[in-house]
Design a protein around this motif. Structure first.
Motif, PDB file in Angstrom:
ATOM      1  N   ASP A 156       1.168  -1.387  -0.556  1.00  9.98           N
ATOM      2  CA  ASP A 156      -0.302  -0.077  -0.334  1.00  9.98           C
ATOM      3  C   ASP A 156       0.901   1.347  -0.027  1.00  9.98           C
ATOM      4  O   ASP A 156       0.312   1.751   1.146  1.00  9.98           O
ATOM      5  N   THR A 157       1.728   1.096  -0.981  1.00 10.02           N
ATOM      6  CA  THR A 157       2.945   2.390  -1.019  1.00 10.02           C
ATOM      7  C   THR A 157       1.862   3.896  -0.964  1.00 10.02           C
ATOM      8  O   THR A 157       2.499   5.014  -0.406  1.00 10.02           O
ATOM      9  N   ASP A 158       1.064   4.077  -1.969  1.00  5.92           N
ATOM     10  CA  ASP A 158       0.563   5.411  -1.538  1.00  5.92           C
ATOM     11  C   ASP A 158      -0.542   5.430  -0.030  1.00  5.92           C
ATOM     12  O   ASP A 158      -0.346   6.796  -0.099  1.00  5.92           O
ATOM     13  N   LEU A 159      -1.029   5.084   0.368  1.00  5.06           N
ATOM     14  CA  LEU A 159      -0.929   5.219   1.833  1.00  5.06           C
ATOM     15  C   LEU A 159       0.066   5.356   2.616  1.00  5.06           C
ATOM     16  O   LEU A 159       0.397   6.185   3.903  1.00  5.06           O
ATOM     17  N   LEU A 160       1.304   4.908   2.718  1.00  8.08           N
ATOM     18  CA  LEU A 160       2.104   4.301   3.494  1.00  8.08           C
ATOM     19  C   LEU A 160       3.412   5.616   3.124  1.00  8.08           C
ATOM     20  O   LEU A 160       3.717   6.393   4.527  1.00  8.08           O
ATOM     21  N   GLN A 161       3.729   5.708   2.384  1.00  5.82           N
ATOM     22  CA  GLN A 161       4.724   6.528   1.448  1.00  5.82           C
ATOM     23  C   GLN A 161       4.352   8.298   2.924  1.00  5.82           C
ATOM     24  O   GLN A 161       5.381   8.385   3.355  1.00  5.82           O
ATOM     25  N   PRO A 162       3.041   8.691   2.377  1.00  5.94           N
ATOM     26  CA  PRO A 162       2.971  10.213   3.596  1.00  5.94           C
ATOM     27  C   PRO A 162       2.420   9.930   5.204  1.00  5.94           C
ATOM     28  O   PRO A 162       3.370  10.388   5.391  1.00  5.94           O
ATOM     29  N   SER A 163       2.159   8.915   4.670  1.00  4.34           N
ATOM     30  CA  SER A 163       1.789   8.086   6.591  1.00  4.34           C
ATOM     31  C   SER A 163       3.264   8.366   6.905  1.00  4.34           C
ATOM     32  O   SER A 163       3.287   8.814   8.418  1.00  4.34           O
ATOM     33  N   LEU A 164       4.277   7.428   6.605  1.00  2.00           N
ATOM     34  CA  LEU A 164       5.629   7.444   7.172  1.00  2.00           C
ATOM     35  C   LEU A 164       6.739   8.692   7.056  1.00  2.00           C
ATOM     36  O   LEU A 164       7.123   8.667   8.031  1.00  2.00           O
ATOM     37  N   ASN A 165       6.441   9.260   6.027  1.00  2.00           N
ATOM     38  CA  ASN A 165       7.083  10.763   6.105  1.00  2.00           C
ATOM     39  C   ASN A 165       6.553  11.605   7.628  1.00  2.00           C
ATOM     40  O   ASN A 165       7.081  12.277   7.851  1.00  2.00           O
ATOM     41  N   PHE A 166       5.372  11.271   7.686  1.00  2.00           N
ATOM     42  CA  PHE A 166       4.990  12.399   8.668  1.00  2.00           C
ATOM     43  C   PHE A 166       5.286  11.997   9.467  1.00  2.00           C
ATOM     44  O   PHE A 166       5.426  12.797  10.703  1.00  2.00           O
TER      45      PHE A 166
ATOM     46  N   TYR B  81      13.222   9.187 -11.689  1.00  2.00           N
ATOM     47  CA  TYR B  81      12.895   9.289 -10.442  1.00  2.00           C
ATOM     48  C   TYR B  81      12.606   8.612  -9.705  1.00  2.00           C
ATOM     49  O   TYR B  81      12.474   6.918 -10.085  1.00  2.00           O
ATOM     50  N   LEU B  82      12.062   8.534  -8.705  1.00  2.00           N
ATOM     51  CA  LEU B  82      12.032   7.416  -7.011  1.00  2.00           C
ATOM     52  C   LEU B  82      10.796   6.348  -7.738  1.00  2.00           C
ATOM     53  O   LEU B  82       9.754   6.794  -8.252  1.00  2.00           O
ATOM     54  N   SER B  83      11.156   5.097  -7.980  1.00  2.00           N
ATOM     55  CA  SER B  83       9.759   4.673  -7.965  1.00  2.00           C
ATOM     56  C   SER B  83       8.518   4.625  -6.637  1.00  2.00           C
ATOM     57  O   SER B  83       9.446   4.839  -5.447  1.00  2.00           O
ATOM     58  N   PRO B  84       7.420   4.475  -6.658  1.00  2.00           N
ATOM     59  CA  PRO B  84       6.375   3.999  -5.346  1.00  2.00           C
ATOM     60  C   PRO B  84       7.665   3.709  -4.616  1.00  2.00           C
ATOM     61  O   PRO B  84       7.305   3.461  -3.043  1.00  2.00           O
ATOM     62  N   GLU B  85       7.377   2.408  -5.129  1.00  2.04           N
ATOM     63  CA  GLU B  85       8.233   0.860  -4.028  1.00  2.04           C
ATOM     64  C   GLU B  85       9.279   1.487  -3.284  1.00  2.04           C
ATOM     65  O   GLU B  85      10.399   1.562  -2.485  1.00  2.04           O
TER      66      GLU B  85
ATOM     67  N   CYS C  30      11.999   4.209   1.399  1.00  2.00           N
ATOM     68  CA  CYS C  30      13.610   4.924   1.405  1.00  2.00           C
ATOM     69  C   CYS C  30      13.419   6.040   2.795  1.00  2.00           C
ATOM     70  O   CYS C  30      13.965   5.897   4.059  1.00  2.00           O
ATOM     71  N   SER C  31      11.738   5.755   3.134  1.00  2.00           N
ATOM     72  CA  SER C  31      10.947   6.374   4.226  1.00  2.00           C
ATOM     73  C   SER C  31      10.569   5.742   5.553  1.00  2.00           C
ATOM     74  O   SER C  31      11.485   6.022   6.395  1.00  2.00           O
ATOM     75  N   GLY C  32      10.943   4.474   5.282  1.00  2.00           N
ATOM     76  CA  GLY C  32      11.415   3.157   5.753  1.00  2.00           C
ATOM     77  C   GLY C  32      12.360   3.167   6.504  1.00  2.00           C
ATOM     78  O   GLY C  32      13.001   3.258   8.062  1.00  2.00           O
ATOM     79  N   TRP C  33      13.418   3.406   5.911  1.00  2.00           N
ATOM     80  CA  TRP C  33      14.772   2.897   6.855  1.00  2.00           C
ATOM     81  C   TRP C  33      14.909   4.241   6.984  1.00  2.00           C
ATOM     82  O   TRP C  33      15.734   4.147   8.400  1.00  2.00           O
ATOM     83  N   LEU C  34      14.569   5.224   6.768  1.00  2.00           N
ATOM     84  CA  LEU C  34      15.088   7.115   7.508  1.00  2.00           C
ATOM     85  C   LEU C  34      14.297   6.926   8.240  1.00  2.00           C
ATOM     86  O   LEU C  34      14.627   7.600   9.993  1.00  2.00           O
ATOM     87  N   LEU C  35      12.942   6.189   8.711  1.00  2.00           N
ATOM     88  CA  LEU C  35      11.898   6.352  10.071  1.00  2.00           C
ATOM     89  C   LEU C  35      12.517   5.110  11.383  1.00  2.00           C
ATOM     90  O   LEU C  35      12.267   5.274  12.262  1.00  2.00           O
ATOM     91  N   ALA C  36      13.104   4.369  10.909  1.00  2.00           N
ATOM     92  CA  ALA C  36      14.171   3.067  11.533  1.00  2.00           C
ATOM     93  C   ALA C  36      15.030   3.959  12.152  1.00  2.00           C
ATOM     94  O   ALA C  36      15.595   3.460  13.248  1.00  2.00           O
ATOM     95  N   ALA C  37      16.188   4.560  11.533  1.00  2.00           N
ATOM     96  CA  ALA C  37      17.341   5.119  11.891  1.00  2.00           C
ATOM     97  C   ALA C  37      16.614   6.263  12.987  1.00  2.00           C
ATOM     98  O   ALA C  37      17.149   6.434  14.377  1.00  2.00           O
ATOM     99  N   SER C  38      15.711   6.849  12.884  1.00  4.28           N
ATOM    100  CA  SER C  38      15.270   8.288  13.097  1.00  4.28           C
ATOM    101  C   SER C  38      14.353   7.452  14.729  1.00  4.28           C
ATOM    102  O   SER C  38      14.942   7.842  16.155  1.00  4.28           O
TER     103      SER C  38
ATOM    104  N   LYS D 114      21.102   0.945  -7.746  1.00  3.65           N
ATOM    105  CA  LYS D 114      19.877   1.355  -6.497  1.00  3.65           C
ATOM    106  C   LYS D 114      19.792   3.228  -6.772  1.00  3.65           C
ATOM    107  O   LYS D 114      20.597   3.460  -6.944  1.00  3.65           O
ATOM    108  N   PRO D 115      18.751   3.757  -6.610  1.00  3.42           N
ATOM    109  CA  PRO D 115      18.639   4.819  -6.729  1.00  3.42           C
ATOM    110  C   PRO D 115      19.249   5.669  -5.307  1.00  3.42           C
ATOM    111  O   PRO D 115      19.241   4.945  -4.297  1.00  3.42           O
ATOM    112  N   ILE D 116      20.447   7.356  -5.390  1.00  9.76           N
ATOM    113  CA  ILE D 116      21.016   7.399  -4.742  1.00  9.76           C
ATOM    114  C   ILE D 116      20.146   7.845  -3.575  1.00  9.76           C
ATOM    115  O   ILE D 116      20.868   7.164  -2.082  1.00  9.76           O
ATOM    116  N   LEU D 117      18.645   8.028  -3.278  1.00  9.63           N
ATOM    117  CA  LEU D 117      18.068   7.915  -1.988  1.00  9.63           C
ATOM    118  C   LEU D 117      18.040   6.903  -1.317  1.00  9.63           C
ATOM    119  O   LEU D 117      18.011   7.189  -0.303  1.00  9.63           O
TER     120      LEU D 117
END
Length: 1157
Positions: A867-877, A926-930, A935-943, A976-979
């Motif tokens: 469910d990338t369209d839901l999770l992407q903005p949610s994890l960013n938030f 550009y980054l694919s949704p997946e 990216c959002s998942g790894w950044l959130l896990a690090a935080s 892999k994408p740079i981000l």
């Protein structure tokens, strides 16, 4: 306790040891409190206090595991009278959260109070009970219900001649009576035993502590009408006598509160006035007389001469309640205090406190209204002039509410008995009336149309009778203080002529303008009565005034308004004019009305043709008719059609609305009648799209007026955003296509800035429209948020998001989140993240933020990794919520996230998708949704890792990762994408900084298969790197070196940071490996690869950080003295103030490292 045990935990077992430095055995601590020396007891108390402050959870867990020890500890602490022991007891009972220990405390309190040889020995117990009642909700209820025998001790304490004990008892009483249960159970106790003792205690209190605690108890008692009745009956005066001696001896409440007003302590005075207001608000008619007989108003007026805004507000409230009692005026308290009130208002007007201004003016107005005619309020001209000055200043106040209150005060002020003391200040009255009428004219402009302001104006005009009343008063006609043989301007005659002139120039035009916009028979009645009075104000000017009124302008308007109230159609029925083609007469043509039952359609045809002609001309930028005139004509046409009952064809309505919209900016706003007419016409249409023209000005027209926006705003915005997708009907055939204005969104932005309430409609569109329309709305809001930094707008959006998310989560399960009903939920989450990004800087998270955090994390827990369209903005938030706030809020936020087990399970699955993804055939632009989700998942896990480590947050669910797989994602990049690489490196940095030891993360090392293939046991130096192995370290370093060659700014920053953390970790584990990594010759080639060849190429953050790294670990083969000198030279030549912050910081660390060499 090291002193009592030979090993940590002593003979009591290791489980009794608390993780303090040095360790503390809880069992030994309890024993020491019983039989240890005084010094050791104090030491143990101090250690226990530290343990509860820093290790509360282990302490509570130990105590709850053995109730006997807990009860024993409470008993031991009860025997100590120190403040530390009391604080420990309170903290202990609060943390235990068990009624069993509440009862234990109360039983011990009963024992202590019973065995106390003197009342002074009971003070610690009373103090402790007060603290517990303050800290524990429901403690007071348990005390009065199940341990009511303690209340008898309180009564004895209140009777004891020690103000410290009395203060502690009053504080506890206040807590007991603040509870509804306590109020009910102790009602009889107060009535029969406590009331008299309490009043005597309050009346004789000397210390401020006792006075404040008594007033706190009194404030709780005064919330009950029953207690107020008891207190005031105990203080009751005989209403038929005014003998103040009856007030002496028994400390009645009014006298006690008056005594506090005399203390000159503003805190006590404020509390006293609060209590008076609390009594009076129950029933001024019952209780005001007692305060008035005690001469309390006199001292309240004296208190107005202070600097405390809170005290002044309280006094205003008390006096306002006292004005409801006739005795307040008959005992001349207002005459005594009016001067103090005027000075207070003068001082208050210098403060920036609108509510205080309004309250003071309200009090002044009530005094002016209720003052008996036989008692003159202003006994001298000076106070009267002072009052006029105050009214002048408040009338001119820029705050509308204050000005309106001032107008009411002026209306009450203009009474003969207030102004009849000679000499009458006619000149000051003229200035005041002129100021009031000019302000009313401003308030009654077409833009504001405030009917209440007109009503106040008519009330003032009615006060023209004041001049008529003065005509019968000889003393008011000629002021007695005029010098002989001199002519004074301060006369009734001049004042009367002034009234006539100002009514002619201000009042009559103002009322006429108002009556043209809104019909009001009551206003008309007062107006005509006022005109009648004006004839008698200046008798010798009656003929002149009559001629002016008879010219017809005023009376035509009056008669028109009167006819409109009954039957406007009869007034407007006229003969049909001959058709001609001049512009002026064509405009007049639109206001014409066909005769009833007429078969001749010529008039309608000519009107329609002219409207269409104007429409086509305006679409071609041909303004052959001025906008203001055309606007007025179209308005008249619609009014005429509606009054006649006609409904013009749809294409005419469409053209008329377009012309109104195009001409609006150069015309006056539509009045209420016109707006109602347009609304009625549109309400009769089956669909607004039938008359819609895709034009920014039409959109602005509908959103400009609240009357139209509230009814049609949603439909118009829906049409605006969906116009591209609408089926093209006959609109283009009729020439209504506006192709140059399609897809235009920017015109909406200035409308949003001027009217943020439109945001609510847009949010509804996001949730109720198609995905494409929702995305258009989202883009509009995104542009708006990027250009608008209004905090209230962001707060409004966040609160609306919260309501929507709550509804979605209640109605949806994990299976239904992707259904049609929630098709716009991803859009909504994206906008939520945009709102969060718009909030600049670090700020405290409020309740709305935490509720949003809770809802979004719950939403994530219901999703699946696809469910990338839901999770992407949610994890960013969630990620941004951890970073864009203060440490205190961050600690609470990470606790919320780590307590959400479904969220962490979802995050685990998202991270595992990293090595399950199939690499792309070629790098994407550009980054694919997946990939974005990864990216959002790894950044959130690090935080989460860093925040959990920083605040030692409790973990309910761990993350499990294979270290080899994580490292391989960086070592074997596979396009892999740079981000994504940057995000994984951020996670690696977080793990390295914690030495692979985290309560949140479980690291899986080398697999058993790999271990089985290694015939040799690992070397000692290799084992020190665990869970890393040297081969992984060298492969990771090589990969990081290769990534630096890309010369991507973001990637270079992440690589350098990862290298710094890795070498630091290696140096701590094995210095030889760390120095070997830092001194690899390949680094020198990489260093020069990063240089761009410019004059100051060394002054780059990445280059400086690498140089610093090599210097720190003494890699002389990488960086020589020559490079160091060149950097120092470039730094000396550079303008340091113009360097970017990152470069300045990197240069600072480099110079510090050079100095240490």
């Amino acid at each position: 306790m090291a002193a009592g045990c030979t090993r940590p935990g002593g003979g009591h077992g290791a489980h009794w040891s608390l993780p303090l430095r040095p360790p503390l055995c809880l069992a030994c601590a309890v024993e020491t409190l019983g039989d240890g020396s005084l010094v050791r007891k104090r030491h143990v108390l101090s250690r226990l206090q530290d343990a509860l402050a820093w290790q509360a959870l282990p302490v509570i867990q130990l105590l709850t595991s053995d109730e006997r020890v807990c009860v024993h500890l409470i008993g031991r602490l009860f025997g100590k009278s120190s403040a530390v022991a009391s604080c420990i007891l309170v903290r202990l009972v609060v943390e235990l959260k068990s009624e069993q220990y509440f009862h234990c405390i109360l039983d011990e309190s009963q024992k202590e109070l019973c065995k106390a040889t003197t009342m002074r020995g009971s003070l610690p117990t009373f103090t402790l009970l007060g603290k517990l009642a303050d800290a524990i909700p429901g403690f007071a209820d348990i005390l009065v219900v199940e341990h009511s025998n303690l209340v008898d001790h309180l009564l004895m304490g209140l009777a004891y001649p020690n103000e410290g004990i009395k203060a502690a008892v009053c504080y506890l009483y206040g807590k007991l009576y603040s509870s509804p249960v306590g109020t009910e159970r102790l009602s009889a106790h107060f009535e029969e035993r406590l009331c008299g003792i309490f009043l005597n205690t309050l009346g004789s209190a000397q210390t401020k502590e006792l006075q404040i605690n008594c007033l706190g108890l009194l404030k709780e008692l005064l919330k009950s009408d029953h207690f107020v009745s008891i207190l005031m009956n105990n203080s009751k005066l005989e209403e038929e006598t005014e003998n103040s001696d009856l007030l002496e001896g028994e400390d009645p409440l009014p006298l006690v509160l008056k005594k506090l007003l005399l203390t000159r302590d503003e805190m006590l005075q404020t509390a006293s006035s609060h209590c008076m207001a609390a009594v009076l608000v129950h029933s001024p008619s019952r209780y005001a007389a007692a305060f008035i007989h005690a001469d309390v108003p006199e001292f309240l007026f004296e208190c107005l001469l202070c600097n405390s805004e809170i005290l002044i507000w309280s006094v205003y409230c008390c006096l306002l309640l006292l004005t409801e009692e006739r005795l307040f005026f008959s005992k001349c308290h207002t005459v005594y205090g009016i001067e103090s009130l005027m000075r207070s208002l003068q001082d208050v007007l210098q403060l920036n406190n609108v509510e205080l201004h309004k309250q003071g003016l309200l009090l002044f107005t009530e005094i002016l209204k209720r003052q008996p005619v036989e008692i003159k309020l202003f006994t001298n001209r000076g106070v009267c002039v002072e009052a006029i000055d105050v009214l002048m200043e408040t009338v001119n106040c820029p705050v509308l509410e204050v000005a309106l209150e001032a107008v009411s005060a002026v209306a009450a002020f203009l009474r003969k008995d207030h102004l009849s003391s000679p000499p009458v200040p006619y000149e000051e009255l003229k200035k005041l009336l002129e100021a009031v009428l000019k302000r009313c004219a401003d308030l009654c402009s077409p833009q504001s149309s405030k009917r209440h302001a007109v009503s106040q104006n008519l009330l003032l005009v009615g006060r023209i009778k004041l001049a008529v009343e003065f005509q019968s008063d000889f003393m008011a006609q000629e002021n007695a203080f005029t010098a002989p043989n001199s002519e004074s301007k301060d006369t009734l005659s001049n004042f009367s002529e002034f009234l006539l002139r100002i009514c002619d120039s201000l009042c009559i035009p103002m009322v006429m303008n108002y009556l043209e916009r809104a019909v009001s028979p009551s206003v008309m009645e007062v107006f005509i009565s006022t005109l009648n009075t004006l004839f008698t104000v200046v008798p010798n000017m009656q003929n002149k005034f009559s001629k002016k009124l008879g010219m017809g302008v005023v009376w035509d308007h009056v008669l028109l308004v009167l006819f409109l109230e009954h039957d406007i159609s009869e007034l407007l029925q006229k003969g049909l004019p001959q058709l001609n083609y001049t512009t002026a007469e064509s405009l007049l043509l639109l206001a014409e009305t066909p005769e009833p039952f007429s078969l001749d359609q010529a008039l309608c045809s000519h009107q329609h043709c002219f409207i269409l002609l104007s429409y086509f001309a305006y679409t071609l930028e041909d303004r052959f008719v001025p906008e203001a005139e055309l606007f007025l004509a179209i308005r008249n046409f619609l009014l005429s059609a509606q009054d006649h009952g006609d409904c013009p064809p749809l294409y005419i309505l469409r053209a008329a609305l377009y012309l109104l919209a195009v001409c609006q900016d150069k015309s006056q706003p539509l009045d209420l009648r016109s707006l109602c007419t347009i609304r009625r016409i549109l309400d009769n249409l089956p669909d607004l799209s039938l008359v819609y023209v895709h034009c920014p000005l039409l959109l602005k027209f509908f959103l400009r007026y609240p009357e139209l926006m509230g009814r049609f705003g949603h439909q118009v915005l829906q049409l605006w955003f969906s116009w591209k997708d609408c089926k093209q009907t006959g609109i283009e055939e009729d020439g209504f296509g506006m192709s140059d204005q399609l897809n235009s969104v920017n015109p909406l932005l200035p409308i949003l800035k001027s009217n943020s309430s439109i945001l609510l409609i847009l949010l509804d569109l996001v949730c109720s429209s198609s995905v494409e329309v929702a995305w258009k709305v989202l883009m509009t809001l995104k542009i708006f948020l990027e250009s608008n930094d209004h905090v209230l707008v962001c707060d409004l959006l966040r609160s609306q998001f919260l309501q929507i998310l709550q509804q979605v989560l209640v109605e949806s399960s994990s299976a239904s989140l992707q259904g049609d009903s929630n098709r716009n939920l991803p859009v909504l989450l994206s906008l939520l993240f945009l709102v969060q990004l718009r909030s600049k800087g670090v700020r405290e998270l409020d309740s709305t933020d935490f509720k949003l955090l809770h809802q979004v994390s719950n939403l994530c827990g219901k999703c699946r990794p696809r469910d990338t369209d839901l999770l992407q903005p949610s994890l960013n938030f969630l990620y941004w919520s951890l970073h864009q706030t203060t440490p205190g809020s961050q600690q609470r936020a990470v606790a919320v996230l780590l307590s959400n087990v479904p969220l962490l399970e979802l995050l685990q699955k998202v991270l595992e998708c990293t090595w399950l993804r199939s690499p792309p055939s070629e790098p994407a632009a550009y980054l694919s949704p997946e990939d974005a989700l990864l990216c959002s998942g790894w950044l959130l896990a690090a935080s989460l890792l860093l925040s959990q480590h920083r605040y030692n947050t409790e973990v309910h669910q761990t993350l499990t990762l294979d270290l080899a797989k994580v490292l391989n994602e960086v070592i074997f990049r596979k396009k892999k994408p740079i981000l994504l690489l940057v995000s994984i490196m951020q996670f690696l940095r977080a793990v390295l900084r914690q030495n692979f030891s985290s309560s949140l993360l479980v690291i899986i090392g080398q697999s058993t298969d790999q271990a089985a293939t290694q015939p040799q046991p690992p070397l000692l130096q290799d084992a020190a790197l665990h869970p890393l192995i040297p081969q992984q370290v060298f492969s990771l370093v090589a990969s990081l070196q290769n990534l630096l060659v890309h010369k991507d700014l973001l990637l270079s920053q992440a690589v350098v940071a990862c290298l710094e953390t890795l070498v630091e970790y290696l140096y701590e584990k094995n210095q030889d490996v760390a120095l070997h990594v830092a001194s690899q010759p390949w680094h020198r080639f990489l260093l020069f690869t990063l240089l761009d060849g410019s004059q100051k190429s060394y002054l780059q953050p990445e280059v400086l950080r690498l140089m610093t790294l090599f210097l720190r670990y003494k890699s002389s083969n990488i960086i020589s003295q020559k490079e160091i000198s060149q950097i120092l030279q470039e730094a000396a030549e550079a303008n340091l103030a113009e360097l970017p912050e990152a470069t300045s910081r990197a240069l600072h660390f480099f110079l510090c490292q050079v100095r240490e060499q």
